[in-house]
Scaffold this motif. Sequence first.
Motif, short mmCIF file in Angstrom:
data_model
loop_
_atom_site.label_atom_id
_atom_site.label_comp_id
_atom_site.label_asym_id
_atom_site.label_seq_id
_atom_site.Cartn_x
_atom_site.Cartn_y
_atom_site.Cartn_z
N PRO A 1 -1.16 3.47 1.85
CA PRO A 1 -2.43 3.90 1.24
C PRO A 1 -2.75 3.11 -0.02
O PRO A 1 -1.86 2.62 -0.71
N GLU A 2 -4.04 3.01 -0.33
CA GLU A 2 -4.50 2.24 -1.46
C GLU A 2 -3.85 2.69 -2.77
O GLU A 2 -3.60 1.87 -3.67
N ALA A 3 -3.54 3.97 -2.89
CA ALA A 3 -2.93 4.50 -4.11
C ALA A 3 -1.56 3.88 -4.38
O ALA A 3 -1.10 3.87 -5.52
N GLU A 4 -0.89 3.38 -3.32
CA GLU A 4 0.43 2.78 -3.48
C GLU A 4 0.38 1.27 -3.69
O GLU A 4 1.41 0.64 -3.87
N GLN A 5 -0.79 0.69 -3.64
CA GLN A 5 -0.95 -0.74 -3.90
C GLN A 5 -1.18 -0.93 -5.39
O GLN A 5 -2.16 -0.44 -5.94
N ARG A 6 -0.26 -1.64 -6.04
CA ARG A 6 -0.30 -1.75 -7.50
C ARG A 6 -0.36 -3.22 -7.92
O ARG A 6 -0.16 -4.11 -7.10
N PRO A 7 -0.64 -3.50 -9.19
CA PRO A 7 -0.75 -4.89 -9.64
C PRO A 7 0.46 -5.76 -9.30
O PRO A 7 0.31 -6.96 -8.99
N HIS A 8 1.66 -5.16 -9.36
CA HIS A 8 2.88 -5.92 -9.08
C HIS A 8 3.64 -5.36 -7.88
O HIS A 8 4.85 -5.51 -7.77
#
Length: 229
Positions: free
Chosen positions: A98-105
């Motif tokens: 999910p998008e919430a788990e996609q982070r800058p790093h």
Amino acid sequence: MMILEILLFSGLMLYGKHFIATILCSYVYSTGRSPVSYKPLWNVKPLLTPDITIMSVGTEIVCGELPDDAWQLHLNHNWDRNIVVEETLKFPQLTPQPEAEQRPHKVSFYVDKVEATEKMNVLSQRLAKRGLDVKVIYSSGIALDVLPKGAGKGQALAYLLNKFKINGKLPCNTLVCGDSGNDVELFSLPEVNGVMDSHYGCPRGQLIGDSCNQSSSGGAHGKPSPDQI
């Protein structure tokens, strides 16, 4: 979620003829969850308030309510999220989390356990050819995370311990607990004691052998339930 218990000697008090150490205990929560998915846990489980929180598989550190910006800058070295996304799109076996788990790093996917090792190896090699230093972590039999090589739960803890040392507050004892592939490197730090539950994620032998983690310069990690991260 993995919990660290850090014991600090804050000073010595003279009591009669004996010196008594005043011991402070600091709690550090380290989780694969992003800040977005971590916070709702407080509404579900009665957790102690941590002094420091390591989130997103060691790519984000928050002290109280303040993010550690120096850690974020450190992770920028040889990292280009756009290139990681571009290369991972070439692997149809990888299902984006999910998008919430996609982070800058952190770029995260779900992948079948049978496919994981091969895809990790190829992906690591391709990213290395693109000039990136990355770590690919696979855990809990389904979740694959691509991180900067300098990231991860163990690296984040080592960074914090070094900060404690610089400030003259190096812990007298550090206890780490973990049960999944993204906890592997915690047990490789020489200055910590560890408690490991091999019921989830990689078997105990794999955890010790670090076979669930590769880096490109390549690594490995999978979809854990809330109780597993």
